[in-house]
Design a protein around this motif. Sequence first.
Motif, PDB file in Angstrom:
ATOM      1  N   ALA A 100      52.474  36.157  66.162  1.00  8.01           N
ATOM      2  CA  ALA A 100      51.784  36.460  64.908  1.00  8.01           C
ATOM      3  C   ALA A 100      52.683  36.045  63.754  1.00  8.01           C
ATOM      4  O   ALA A 100      53.856  36.414  63.708  1.00  8.01           O
ATOM      5  N   ILE A 101      52.133  35.254  62.841  1.00  8.86           N
ATOM      6  CA  ILE A 101      52.877  34.814  61.666  1.00  8.86           C
ATOM      7  C   ILE A 101      52.028  35.055  60.426  1.00  8.86           C
ATOM      8  O   ILE A 101      50.811  35.182  60.506  1.00  8.86           O
ATOM      9  N   VAL A 102      52.680  35.107  59.285  1.00  7.29           N
ATOM     10  CA  VAL A 102      51.966  35.228  58.013  1.00  7.29           C
ATOM     11  C   VAL A 102      51.650  33.829  57.505  1.00  7.29           C
ATOM     12  O   VAL A 102      52.526  32.963  57.449  1.00  7.29           O
ATOM     13  N   SER A 103      50.414  33.619  57.140  1.00  4.18           N
ATOM     14  CA  SER A 103      49.967  32.346  56.606  1.00  4.18           C
ATOM     15  C   SER A 103      50.600  32.104  55.244  1.00  4.18           C
ATOM     16  O   SER A 103      50.876  33.046  54.491  1.00  4.18           O
ATOM     17  N   GLU A 104      50.804  30.857  54.912  1.00  2.09           N
ATOM     18  CA  GLU A 104      51.308  30.490  53.591  1.00  2.09           C
ATOM     19  C   GLU A 104      50.225  30.626  52.530  1.00  2.09           C
ATOM     20  O   GLU A 104      50.512  30.718  51.344  1.00  2.09           O
ATOM     21  N   ARG A 105      48.985  30.652  52.971  1.00  2.00           N
ATOM     22  CA  ARG A 105      47.854  30.760  52.047  1.00  2.00           C
ATOM     23  C   ARG A 105      47.836  32.138  51.398  1.00  2.00           C
ATOM     24  O   ARG A 105      47.972  33.146  52.071  1.00  2.00           O
ATOM     25  N   ARG A 106      47.694  32.193  50.097  1.00  3.72           N
ATOM     26  CA  ARG A 106      47.639  33.458  49.364  1.00  3.72           C
ATOM     27  C   ARG A 106      46.241  34.048  49.487  1.00  3.72           C
ATOM     28  O   ARG A 106      45.262  33.331  49.389  1.00  3.72           O
TER      29      ARG A 106
END
Length: 88
Positions: free
Chosen positions: A81-87
């Motif tokens: 699980a990673i955090v997307s760069e998209r805001r």
Amino acid sequence: MSTSAQRFEILLVPRHVKDRGELPSPEAAIRSGIVTATGQTGNSGYPRFVGDGFEADIDPVTRTVEAVLLDGSELDYGLVAIVSERRV
């Protein structure tokens, strides 16, 4: 008022996709979800975020998922699980 992010998009991707050295795009995700801060701290010591079946402790400074459950269970081996760069 806190300057920390209150919402993130989490991407669930195969480990081999993440290990390529580039940040995976949302299109590479097996599943994704928007999580919102609960105001609580998780067992990892980082803020707790929930939504779309995810329950995650995220370091809002580094945008690192420190702990995660998906639909109440740990991730299967080989998934990350990673955090997307998209805001969001």
